[in-house]
Design an enzyme around this catalytic site. Structure first.
Site, PDB file in Angstrom:
ATOM      1  N   ASP A 338       0.946  -1.328   0.207  1.00 19.50           N
ATOM      2  CA  ASP A 338      -0.096  -0.030   0.009  1.00 19.50           C
ATOM      3  C   ASP A 338       0.818   1.255   0.091  1.00 19.50           C
ATOM      4  O   ASP A 338       1.929   1.305   0.444  1.00 19.50           O
ATOM      5  CB  ASP A 338      -0.925  -0.039   1.179  1.00 19.50           C
ATOM      6  CG  ASP A 338      -1.883   1.129   1.378  1.00 19.50           C
ATOM      7  OD1 ASP A 338      -2.457   1.538   0.176  1.00 19.50           O
ATOM      8  OD2 ASP A 338      -2.147   1.761   2.452  1.00 19.50           O
ATOM      9  N   ASP A 642      -2.083  -1.198   6.056  1.00 21.66           N
ATOM     10  CA  ASP A 642      -2.600  -0.613   7.274  1.00 21.66           C
ATOM     11  C   ASP A 642      -4.000  -0.243   7.309  1.00 21.66           C
ATOM     12  O   ASP A 642      -4.618  -0.244   8.281  1.00 21.66           O
ATOM     13  CB  ASP A 642      -1.809   0.851   7.430  1.00 21.66           C
ATOM     14  CG  ASP A 642      -2.063   1.952   6.424  1.00 21.66           C
ATOM     15  OD1 ASP A 642      -2.850   1.479   5.443  1.00 21.66           O
ATOM     16  OD2 ASP A 642      -1.768   3.023   7.209  1.00 21.66           O
ATOM     17  N   ASP A 646      -7.038  -2.879   2.880  1.00 23.06           N
ATOM     18  CA  ASP A 646      -5.848  -3.829   2.600  1.00 23.06           C
ATOM     19  C   ASP A 646      -6.109  -5.239   3.226  1.00 23.06           C
ATOM     20  O   ASP A 646      -5.624  -6.392   2.754  1.00 23.06           O
ATOM     21  CB  ASP A 646      -4.747  -3.270   3.204  1.00 23.06           C
ATOM     22  CG  ASP A 646      -4.332  -1.935   2.756  1.00 23.06           C
ATOM     23  OD1 ASP A 646      -4.379  -1.852   1.473  1.00 23.06           O
ATOM     24  OD2 ASP A 646      -4.004  -1.137   3.664  1.00 23.06           O
TER      25      ASP A 646
END
Length: 904
Positions: A338, A642, A646
Site C-alpha cells: 500500500d 494498514d 487492505d
C-alpha cells in the site's frame, strides 16, 4: 411514537447515497430531534451493537494440537506406530517425546505472538455525540443504531456509516478505507449515482474514517457488520488462505523422503527374502532403517529455527503472529505494498513553493526548528507568500516546551503553518503585527478562503488582504503577479503552466494572493479584486525517509515491488518515480484497466499484472484480485498495508504484513506479521531475517538428512554383505534424537552469511532438496556410511564381539556428526573461510553432544540401555582421525563444484 420501523428493505432497493437528505430522514423515521431513547433501544435489539466481532484468541490446547498438522509429523507418527506394533516401546517413546517437545515449543511461541499482537489492539471508536429526544448527549459508539443523528467535528473518528444532513467545510480522511491520501470534501446536498464507488460518495461518511476539518450532522445508515468496514471484514474472512511456502516445500520434501524410504525398504526386503531370512527379522530391519532414514529431530529443529527468527525479527520491529511466516517473508518474490501510511507518512507537507517568474524554493521536510532558532528568510517573495499562508489560516501550531509541537485544525492549514516556521516566520508574531479583522471561511463551493488584517504600523496604514485557494478561483481576483522584479501584469497561461508542472508530480496545489483593502464596502467573496498573485505551493504526502532505500534493496535482492493505491494515477506515478519503482516510460494500471482485463478472463488479467509496478484507483476487491493473479503465476506474494481496504489482500497473500501503529484492527487480524514502527524498511529487514531462517533450515536439514543417509548406507551395506545390524534401534534414536538434536540447536542460531540480500529469491517451485543439497547429501552419506561399514566389517573380521563393534561404530558416528555440523554451516563457503567463533552456541552444542556420549560411556545405566562401554585414548584418536576424512571430502566437493572462472 416511533416503532416497528423496517429500514432494511428500503435501503436494499435504493442505496442511501442515491437519496437526498430529506428522503433518508423520512425512511429512517428520524429528524432534527433524533430518535427517542425507547426507539433507539428497540433498534439496538433489532440490529445489534455497532461493533465488529472481536476475534477470539485460539486456546493453548488448539495451538498445541495445530503443531501436529504437518506432513513431516505424519511420517514421524507413522514411525512411532510401527515401533509400537513391533513392540519397540523405547523407540516409540523417544519419537513421542520429541513430538511433544516440538509441539510445546511451537504452541508457546504462537501463543506469545498472539498475545503480543493483542497488546497492540486499539479501539476503533469509543464515544459518539448524538441527538436523542432533542438533546445532545455522548454515548458509547457501539450503542449507535440506524436513524441516530450524529454530530461530527474536526478530529472525530466517524463511528458508523453516515448520510450527511448538514455539513460546513467538512473534510474526511478516508485513507484507511480507500487508500486515498488526501482528505475528501463532503457535501450534504449531493446525490450520487447507484454505481458511484465508495471513494467518491461525497454525501456519506464511513465508519473508521477521520474528520480532518469542518463539522456536520448526519444520520446513521449502517452499523457493525453492515458498514463498509464490516463488509470488507467479511470479504477478508471469505478470502482463501494459501499454504505458506515452507509448508509447500516440506510437503514436497516429505513425499520424496517417503518414496525413497519405501524404495530402500523394498530393495532390502527383496534381498533378505531371496536369502530366505525370517519375515520377523526382515520386519525389524525395516523398522531400524525407517528410524535411520526419518529425521526425527527435524520438526523440533524447524520450530527452533523459526522461533529464533521471531526473536530476531522483534529486535527489527517485526512481530510474528504465525511461526511459519518467518520463512514465508524470506521466500517472497513479490511485495505488493500500500502507498498511504506505508511508503508515505500519511501526513500532508507543503514542500514546493513556485513563483510565476520561474523561481521557487523547496522547503525542508525535517523536524521543526525551535522558537529560538528560526531561520532568517532573505527571499522577499518567499516571505510574503509564507506570510499570507500563515495569516489566512485556521489551524494552530505551537511548541510544548520539550522539543515537541502541538498542532490542531485542518491538515492543509497545519502544513502551511509548518512551512511558515520552516522559512523563519512565527504566526503569533505575524498576527500581532497584522491582527485579524474579518474573514471568509473556506467552503468547497467557494474554493478559497480569505482574511482581512489590520496594520500595526498605525492608523491610516493600509489593511492587508490574504487569500488562498484553487488557482482558477483566485485568477479572477488578481490583476498582477509577483516576481523578483516587482509586480507584473497577470499571465494566466503562465500560472497554469506552473500549476501543471506541480500537478504532474502528484502535488495538491494551492495558490496565494494578497493586496490592500480599499477601506470601503463589506469584506465578502464578491468584493475581492485587484489582488497580486504571489505564487503556488505544492503539497505532498512525503515519502518515509527510508522507503526509497528499502525499495532499492528489494530490487538488489531480486524482489519485485508493486504499489497498490486508491490515489489518482498521476499522484501514484509521481510517488513511484520518486521511490525508484517506476521509470519515465512506465504508466500506472488503473482499476478500470483491471476491470477490463478481468472481464476478458484470467489470462488477460495475468498478462496485465505480470510486469506492472504501479496500480492506481484500485478498489479493495481489486487488491485481492491482483494478489490472486500473481499467485496464479507462481509468485510468492507478500502484501503490506494498514487500512481496512487492505484486509482481504493481507489475508489471501502468502504472508500479510500490517502496520502495528497506525493499522486498523481488521488489517492487524488479517496479517501474519505486524510492524511495530510502521516502517517499510522493516519489511525488508524481515525479508533478510526470513532468508537467514530458510538458510538455517536448509543447514539443519542437510545436517540431519546427511547423517541419516550415512546410517542408511551403513545398513544397506551390512545387509547386502549378510552382516548383523551395525546399530540397535535405541542406538539409532540416540544418534538421531539426542546428539543430533543438541547440535542442530546450534545450527538454528547461525548468524547470516552477509549476502542474503544480494541473491535473487528462491524459485517458488524449488525443492528443499535441490541439486546442491542432493549432491552434498550423497557424498556425505557415502563417505560416512561407507567408512563406518568398513570399520564394522574389519572389527567383526578381527573377531570383535558384536556389542563391542557396535560401541566403536556408534562412537565413530557421533564423531562424524561433530565434523558434519561444521560442514553444515555454509553451502558455498569453506569451513576455513568462516568465522570460527561467530556462533559460540554451535561450538558449545558440539562439545555438549560429545560430552553426553562420554557420560553415557561411563554411566552404568546408559551402558545397559545403549549397550556401550568406555574406549581407550588410542581408539579415540584413531576414530577422530577417521572422522576428519569427512571434512576433507566436503572440502573437495566444494572446490570441484565451483564454476571455473572465464579466462581473462
Amino acid at each position: 411514537m416511533q416503532a416497528d420501523v423496517d429500514i432494511t428493505d428500503t435501503n436494499t432497493n435504493k442505496p442511501w447515497h442515491c437519496l437526498n437528505a430529506q428522503d433518508v430522514a423520512a425512511q429512517l423515521v428520524s429528524g432534527a430531534s433524533g430518535l427517542s431513547a425507547a426507539e433507539a433501544a428497540q433498534r439496538l435489539s433489532s440490529y445489534g451493537t455497532n461493533a465488529l466481532p472481536l476475534p477470539r484468541l485460539p486456546g493453548f490446547s488448539r495451538l498445541f494440537l495445530r503443531q501436529f498438522i504437518s506432513p513431516l509429523i505424519y511420517v514421524l507418527l507413522a514411525a512411532m506406530l510401527v515401533s509400537l506394533i513391533a513392540g519397540k516401546l523405547a523407540d516409540a517413546s523417544f519419537i513421542g517425546l520429541i513430538l511433544l517437545i516440538n509441539a510445546l515449543i511451537g504452541a508457546l511461541q504462537e501463543d506469545h505472538a498472539h498475545r503480543s499482537a493483542q497488546a497492540l489492539r486499539k479501539l476503533m471508536v469509543s464515544r459518539a455525540r448524538v441527538i436523542r429526544d432533542g438533546e445532545t448527549s455522548e454515548i458509547p459508539a457501539e450503542e449507535l443504531v440506524p436513524g441516530d443523528l450524529v454530530l461530527l467535528s474536526s478530529g472525530d473518528r466517524v463511528p458508523a456509516d453516515l448520510r450527511l444532513r448538514d455539513a460546513v467545510g467538512l473534510e474526511v480522511d478516508e485513507s484507511v478505507l480507500t487508500g486515498e491520501s488526501l482528505p475528501v470534501y463532503k457535501h450534504s446536498d449531493k446525490q450520487c449515482d447507484v454505481q458511484t464507488p465508495v471513494a467518491e460518495r461525497v454525501n456519506t461518511c464511513f465508519a473508521g474514517t477521520l474528520v480532518a476539518a469542518g463539522r456536520a450532522s448526519a444520520l446513521v445508515v449502517a452499523t457493525g457488520m453492515a458498514t463498509e468496514m464490516g463488509k470488507l471484514s467479511q470479504t477478508m474472512e471469505a478470502a482463501q488462505a494459501v499454504k505458506p511456502p515452507l509448508f509447500q516445500r516440506i510437503e514436497r520434501f516429505s513425499k520424496k523422503l517417503t518414496v525413497a524410504l519405501l524404495l530402500a525398504v523394498a530393495v532390502l526386503a527383496t534381498i533378505e527374502l531371496a536369502r530366505h531370512t525370517e519375515p520377523l527379522v526382515i520386519f525389524m530391519t525395516a523398522v531400524a532403517l525407517a528410524v535411520s532414514a526419518i529425521p526425527e529431530g527435524l520438526p523440533m529443529a524447524l520450530t527452533l529455527v523459526l522461533s529464533v527468527g521471531t526473536r530476531r525479527m522483534v529486535k527489527r520491529h517485526v512481530i510474528v503472529r504465525k511461526l511459519v511466516a518467518v520463512e514465508s517473508l524470506g521466500s517472497c518474490t513479490v511485495i505488493a505494498t500500500d502507498k498511504t501510511g506505508t511508503l508515505t507518512e500519511n501526513r500532508l507537507t507543503a514542500r514546493e513553493i513556485r513563483f510565476l517568474d520561474g523561481s521557487g524554493v523547496t522547503v525542508d521536510g525535517g523536524s521543526l526548528p525551535t522558537e529560538s532558532d528560526l531561520p532568517e528568510q532573505d527571499n522577499e517573495l518567499v516571505a510574503r507568500l509564507a506570510r499570507s499562508a500563515a495569516l489566512c489560516n485556521e489551524a494552530e501550531l505551537h511548541p510544548l516546551g520539550n522539543g515537541d509541537w502541538h498542532s490542531s485544525g485542518d491538515a492543509v492549514d497545519q502544513a502551511l503553518l509548518v512551512m511558515a516556521h520552516k522559512v523563519g516566520l512565527h504566526p503569533r508574531k505575524l498576527l500581532d503585527a497584522w491582527p485579524l479583522l474579518n474573514q471568509v471561511h473556506y467552503e468547497p463551493v467557494l474554493g478559497f478562503a480569505a482574511t482581512l488584517h489590520g496594520n500595526s504600523a498605525g492608523e491610516g496604514a493600509p489593511r492587508l488582504v490574504c487569500v488562498k485557494g484553487a488557482l482558477e478561483k483566485l485568477l479572477p481576483m488578481c490583476d498582477t503577479m509577483a516576481s523578483a522584479n516587482g509586480k507584473m501584469p497577470l499571465d494566466p497561461a503562465l500560472a497554469h503552466a506552473v500549476l501543471d508542472r506541480l500537478a504532474e508530480r502528484g502535488a495538491r496545489v494551492l495558490a496565494f494572493a494578497e493586496g490592500d483593502w480599499p477601506g470601503h464596502g463589506e469584506f465578502t467573496a464578491e468584493n475581492l479584486h485587484g489582488l497580486n498573485l504571489l505564487g503556488l505551493v505544492g503539497m505532498f504526502d512525503p515519502l518515509r525517509p527510508e522507503a526509497a532505500g528499502a525499495v532499492a534493496e528489494c530490487r538488489e535482492a531480486g524482489i519485485h515491488v508493486c504499489m497498490l493505491t486508491g490515489d489518482h494515477p498521476r499522484t501514484a506515478l509521481s510517488i513511484a518515480r520518486e521511490l525508484g519503482l517506476a521509470d519515465d516510460g512506465d504508466s500506472p494500471v488503473t482499476g478500470a484497466d483491471l476491470a477490463q482485463a478481468e472481464a476478458k478472463g484470467p489470462q488477460s488479467l495475468d498478462a496485465l499484472t505480470a510486469h506492472t509496478r504501479v496500480y492506481a484507483r484500485v478498489s479493495p476487491e481489486q487488491k485481492l484480485t491482483i494478489v490472486q493473479s500473481l499467485q496464479r503465476q507462481g509468485q510468492f506474494v507478500a502484501v503490506t498495508g494498514d487500512g481496512v481496504n487492505d484486509a482481504p489482500a493481507l489475508s489471501s497473500a502468502h504472508v500479510g504484513v500490517a502496520m502495528g501503529e497506525q493499522g486498523t484492527e481488521v488489517a492487524k487480524e488479517s496479517a501474519d506479521l505486524l510492524l511495530t514502527d510502521d516502517n517499510f524498511a522493516s519489511v525488508v529487514a524481515g525479508v533478510e531475517e526470513g532468508r537467514i531462517a530458510y538458510q538455517n533450515i536448509r543447514k539443519v536439514i542437510f545436517f540431519l538428512i546427511s547423517t541419516g543417509a550415512a546410517e542408511v548406507v551403513l545398513f544397506v551395506l551390512t545387509t547386502s554383505f549378510g552382516l548383523p545390524l551395525p546399530l540397535t534401534p535405541v542406538q539409532l534414536l540416540w544418534l538421531n534424537l539426542v546428539t543430533n538434536s543438541v547440535q542442530s540447536i546450534g545450527l538454528a542460531l547461525e548468524p547470516g552469511e552477509g549476502d542474503e540480500m544480494r541473491k535473487p529469491p528462491r524459485p517458488p517451485a524449488e525443492s528443499l532438496f535441490n541439486l546442491v543439497m542432493v549432491r552434498r547429501v550423497l557424498v556425505s552419506g557415502l563417505v560416512m556410511g561407507g567408512i563406518a561399514f568398513t570399520c564394522f566389517y574389519i572389527l567383526l573380521a578381527q573377531g570383535w564381539e558384536l556389542d563391542a563393534a557396535r560401541n566403536i561404530v556408534l562412537l565413530l558416528m557421533v564423531l562424524f556428526e561433530n565434523v558434519q555440523v561444521l560442514n553444515s554451516r555454509s553451502e558455498s563457503r569453506s569451513i576455513f573461510h568462516q568465522p570460527f567463533f561467530s556462533n559460540p552456541i554451535l561450538l558449545l552444542g558440539t562439545l555438549a553432544a560429545q560430552a553426553l556420549h562420554i557420560l553415557c560411556l561411563y554411566s552404568p545405566l546408559m551402558q545397559e540401555v545403549l549397550g556401550v562401554a568406555p574406549v581407550s585414548g588410542a581408539q579415540w584418536g584413531l576414530l577422530l582421525g577417521i572422522a576428519l576424512l569427512q571434512l576433507l571430502a566436503m572440502e573437495l566437493l566444494l572446490r570441484l563444484g565451483r564454476p571455473v572462472p572465464d579466462a581473462g
